[in-house]
Design a protein around this motif. Structure first.
Motif, PDB file in Angstrom:
ATOM      1  N   VAL A  18      45.903  68.104 -50.056  1.00 49.43           N
ATOM      2  CA  VAL A  18      44.753  68.164 -50.943  1.00 49.43           C
ATOM      3  C   VAL A  18      44.613  69.604 -51.428  1.00 49.43           C
ATOM      4  CG1 VAL A  18      43.180  68.554 -48.996  1.00 49.43           C
ATOM      5  CG2 VAL A  18      42.275  67.642 -51.132  1.00 49.43           C
ATOM      6  N   ALA A  19      44.032  69.787 -52.603  1.00 51.70           N
ATOM      7  CA  ALA A  19      43.815  71.126 -53.137  1.00 51.70           C
ATOM      8  C   ALA A  19      42.530  71.714 -52.568  1.00 51.70           C
ATOM      9  CB  ALA A  19      43.736  71.087 -54.660  1.00 51.70           C
ATOM     10  N   ALA A  20      42.627  72.963 -52.098  1.00 51.36           N
ATOM     11  CA  ALA A  20      41.448  73.709 -51.673  1.00 51.36           C
ATOM     12  C   ALA A  20      40.613  74.074 -52.895  1.00 51.36           C
ATOM     13  CB  ALA A  20      41.880  74.973 -50.938  1.00 51.36           C
ATOM     14  N   PRO A  21      39.366  74.501 -52.710  1.00 50.89           N
ATOM     15  CA  PRO A  21      38.552  74.903 -53.873  1.00 50.89           C
ATOM     16  C   PRO A  21      39.212  75.964 -54.748  1.00 50.89           C
ATOM     17  CG  PRO A  21      37.150  74.641 -51.959  1.00 50.89           C
ATOM     18  CD  PRO A  21      38.561  74.486 -51.473  1.00 50.89           C
ATOM     19  N   ASP A  22      40.060  76.831 -54.167  1.00 52.86           N
ATOM     20  CA  ASP A  22      40.750  77.846 -54.962  1.00 52.86           C
ATOM     21  C   ASP A  22      42.153  77.411 -55.368  1.00 52.86           C
ATOM     22  OD1 ASP A  22      42.137  78.022 -52.589  1.00 52.86           O
ATOM     23  OD2 ASP A  22      41.651  80.126 -52.199  1.00 52.86           O
ATOM     24  N   GLY A  23      42.503  76.149 -55.111  1.00 52.58           N
ATOM     25  CA  GLY A  23      43.773  75.606 -55.552  1.00 52.58           C
ATOM     26  C   GLY A  23      44.883  75.637 -54.533  1.00 52.58           C
ATOM     27  N   LEU A  24      44.696  76.284 -53.398  1.00 52.45           N
ATOM     28  CA  LEU A  24      45.739  76.333 -52.381  1.00 52.45           C
ATOM     29  C   LEU A  24      46.002  74.926 -51.840  1.00 52.45           C
ATOM     30  CD1 LEU A  24      47.092  79.013 -51.227  1.00 52.45           C
ATOM     31  CD2 LEU A  24      45.888  78.460 -49.121  1.00 52.45           C
ATOM     32  N   TRP A  81      50.608  78.989 -47.334  1.00 57.59           N
ATOM     33  CA  TRP A  81      50.176  80.319 -46.935  1.00 57.59           C
ATOM     34  C   TRP A  81      49.408  80.976 -48.082  1.00 57.59           C
ATOM     35  CZ3 TRP A  81      54.814  83.072 -44.043  1.00 57.59           C
ATOM     36  CH2 TRP A  81      55.176  82.297 -42.931  1.00 57.59           C
ATOM     37  N   ASP A  82      48.413  81.779 -47.743  1.00 59.15           N
ATOM     38  CA  ASP A  82      47.625  82.491 -48.740  1.00 59.15           C
ATOM     39  C   ASP A  82      48.266  83.853 -48.988  1.00 59.15           C
ATOM     40  OD1 ASP A  82      45.518  83.821 -50.224  1.00 59.15           O
ATOM     41  OD2 ASP A  82      44.152  82.310 -49.417  1.00 59.15           O
ATOM     42  N   ALA A  83      48.364  84.238 -50.251  1.00 65.14           N
ATOM     43  CA  ALA A  83      48.938  85.542 -50.580  1.00 65.14           C
ATOM     44  C   ALA A  83      48.045  86.692 -50.137  1.00 65.14           C
ATOM     45  CB  ALA A  83      49.188  85.628 -52.090  1.00 65.14           C
ATOM     46  N   ASP A  84      46.767  86.415 -49.887  1.00 66.30           N
ATOM     47  CA  ASP A  84      45.804  87.431 -49.469  1.00 66.30           C
ATOM     48  C   ASP A  84      45.260  87.059 -48.098  1.00 66.30           C
ATOM     49  OD1 ASP A  84      43.788  89.254 -49.077  1.00 66.30           O
ATOM     50  OD2 ASP A  84      42.757  88.851 -50.978  1.00 66.30           O
ATOM     51  N   TRP A  85      45.659  87.791 -47.063  1.00 64.00           N
ATOM     52  CA  TRP A  85      45.251  87.438 -45.694  1.00 64.00           C
ATOM     53  C   TRP A  85      43.751  87.511 -45.513  1.00 64.00           C
ATOM     54  CZ3 TRP A  85      42.378  90.805 -42.897  1.00 64.00           C
ATOM     55  CH2 TRP A  85      42.425  92.173 -43.238  1.00 64.00           C
ATOM     56  N   ARG A  86      43.048  88.232 -46.386  1.00 64.48           N
ATOM     57  CA  ARG A  86      41.590  88.329 -46.243  1.00 64.48           C
ATOM     58  C   ARG A  86      40.902  86.986 -46.447  1.00 64.48           C
ATOM     59  NH1 ARG A  86      42.733  93.637 -48.758  1.00 64.48           N
ATOM     60  NH2 ARG A  86      43.202  92.378 -50.610  1.00 64.48           N
ATOM     61  N   ARG A  87      41.610  86.029 -47.056  1.00 66.52           N
ATOM     62  CA  ARG A  87      41.024  84.698 -47.227  1.00 66.52           C
ATOM     63  C   ARG A  87      41.254  83.813 -45.999  1.00 66.52           C
ATOM     64  NH1 ARG A  87      42.343  85.517 -52.954  1.00 66.52           N
ATOM     65  NH2 ARG A  87      44.399  84.567 -52.689  1.00 66.52           N
ATOM     66  N   TYR A  88      41.865  84.341 -44.968  1.00 65.44           N
ATOM     67  CA  TYR A  88      41.912  83.632 -43.684  1.00 65.44           C
ATOM     68  C   TYR A  88      40.626  83.948 -42.914  1.00 65.44           C
ATOM     69  CZ  TYR A  88      46.955  83.028 -44.531  1.00 65.44           C
ATOM     70  OH  TYR A  88      48.185  82.689 -45.059  1.00 65.44           O
ATOM     71  N   ASP A  89      39.514  83.581 -43.480  1.00 66.75           N
ATOM     72  CA  ASP A  89      38.242  83.852 -42.798  1.00 66.75           C
ATOM     73  C   ASP A  89      37.421  82.569 -42.676  1.00 66.75           C
ATOM     74  OD1 ASP A  89      36.627  85.525 -45.606  1.00 66.75           O
ATOM     75  OD2 ASP A  89      36.560  83.425 -45.056  1.00 66.75           O
ATOM     76  N   LEU A  90      36.381  82.635 -41.878  1.00 66.78           N
ATOM     77  CA  LEU A  90      35.636  81.428 -41.536  1.00 66.78           C
ATOM     78  C   LEU A  90      34.969  80.787 -42.748  1.00 66.78           C
ATOM     79  CD1 LEU A  90      34.017  82.583 -38.164  1.00 66.78           C
ATOM     80  CD2 LEU A  90      35.821  80.870 -38.436  1.00 66.78           C
ATOM     81  N   ASP A  91      34.445  81.598 -43.677  1.00 66.39           N
ATOM     82  CA  ASP A  91      33.762  81.024 -44.835  1.00 66.39           C
ATOM     83  C   ASP A  91      34.731  80.255 -45.739  1.00 66.39           C
ATOM     84  OD1 ASP A  91      31.286  81.987 -44.081  1.00 66.39           O
ATOM     85  OD2 ASP A  91      31.458  83.831 -45.254  1.00 66.39           O
ATOM     86  N   VAL A  92      35.891  80.855 -46.024  1.00 63.20           N
ATOM     87  CA  VAL A  92      36.878  80.183 -46.872  1.00 63.20           C
ATOM     88  C   VAL A  92      37.393  78.931 -46.178  1.00 63.20           C
ATOM     89  CG1 VAL A  92      39.144  80.398 -47.957  1.00 63.20           C
ATOM     90  CG2 VAL A  92      37.536  82.307 -48.054  1.00 63.20           C
ATOM     91  N   GLU A  93      37.681  79.045 -44.878  1.00 59.02           N
ATOM     92  CA  GLU A  93      38.176  77.880 -44.136  1.00 59.02           C
ATOM     93  C   GLU A  93      37.135  76.771 -44.082  1.00 59.02           C
ATOM     94  OE1 GLU A  93      41.074  80.583 -41.282  1.00 59.02           O
ATOM     95  OE2 GLU A  93      39.439  79.421 -40.382  1.00 59.02           O
TER      96      GLU A  93
END
Length: 296
Positions: A18-24, A81-93
């Motif tokens: 499934v696509a995440a809200p940011d398309g991942l 995988w996300d190109a920006d590791w800063r998006r490996y955070d609780l809010d984005v997840e």
């Protein structure tokens, strides 16, 4: 949403994307039960873990009449995988989790969260009170012990050169054996296959090594956020709190305080295991099923 064949043909799971809200591109395992009359079980893994950790729980729960979903966060398992590791955070997840549940048509469920997955369960209970009807917290509480975080920081994203999975099994047993004396040889083999993948003569992690940056702020001097506020929202529903006997993440004192604040909380200690119990041994599976049997 894209549907693919079951990644493990021995189990009745469907691998979905499934696509995440940011398309991942996000992945989850769906163990369907079309005739289910009970709440689904949603399984959320630890920081560097994957949906595959829950297959024995999923198999038992599905046989007992529940649909089961097991999620891969971004950067883990079969998710992109996300190109920006800063998006490996609780809010984005959390937004990813809600998008996955919407794709699956789940509006209320029992949640099983290992470590980071338990923190997500607390936060989801606060954000969407009607969503979390009961919770199983696998070796996690509102206070996370610093010594355990420092230990996790020492290995996340780091792997010495290995050429065979058998070497990875030996490495895991050597490094974790003092805290996991109760784990059988067969369980170590299973756990290694859930942690590593063998590709072209080398062993690789099943997650983005950049996840180690999420622990950059973990130092001996640091003060860490607690999660007592989101736990207060969860405290109104039935909870099974699982603790590894030798855990350095969930202390007995924290578990005692959780029980004081949550009148419906039940406890279970996994002997001979630390952080986090592997959810592979029959007694732990049986205890989870006993708890699930009392839920809707």
């Amino acid at each position: 949403m894209k549907k693919e064949a079951c990644v493990n043909p021995t189990l009745p799971a469907v691998s979905r994307f499934v696509a995440a809200p940011d398309g991942l591109r996000l992945h989850y395992l769906d163990y369907p039960r079309p005739d289910a009359a009970r709440l689904p079980l949603v399984c959320l893994p630890g920081l560097a873990r994957s949906a595959d950790d829950f297959w024995r729980v999923a198999e038992a729960a599905r046989q007992a009449g529940r649909r089961v979903l097991a999620l891969d966060y971004r950067g883990r398992g079969r998710s992109q995988w996300d190109a920006d590791w800063r998006r490996y955070d609780l809010d984005v997840e959390q937004a990813d989790i809600l998008a996955t549940l919407a794709d699956a048509g789940v509006t209320e469920a029992v949640f099983l969260g290992t470590s980071r997955g338990g923190l997500h369960t607390m936060r989801l209970s606060r954000a969407r009170p009607a969503l979390v009807r009961a919770a199983i917290l696998n070796d996690i509480g509102p206070k996370v012990e610093k010594d355990g975080l420092l230990r996790i920081k020492s290995y996340v994203g780091k792997l010495p050169p290995l050429s065979r999975l058998s070497e990875a099994v030996a490495l895991m047993r050597m490094t974790a054996a003092p805290r996991f004396s109760g784990v059988s040889a067969e369980e170590w083999e299973v756990y290694a296959r859930q942690t590593f993948v063998e590709k072209e003569g080398r062993v690789e992690l099943r997650y983005d090594p950049a996840l180690n940056h999420t622990l950059d702020s973990v130092t001996p001097e640091a003060e860490f956020e607690d999660f007592w506020e989101p736990f207060a929202a969860l405290a109104a529903v039935p909870i099974l709190a699982i603790r590894g006997e030798t855990s350095d993440i969930l202390s007995v004192d924290t578990l005692d305080e959780m029980a004081r604040r949550a009148p419906l909380l039940e406890r279970y200690t996994v002997p001979g295991q630390g952080h986090a119990p592997l959810l592979l041994d029959p007694p732990t599976i049986a205890r989870i099923m006993e708890f699930l049997g009392a839920q809707g």
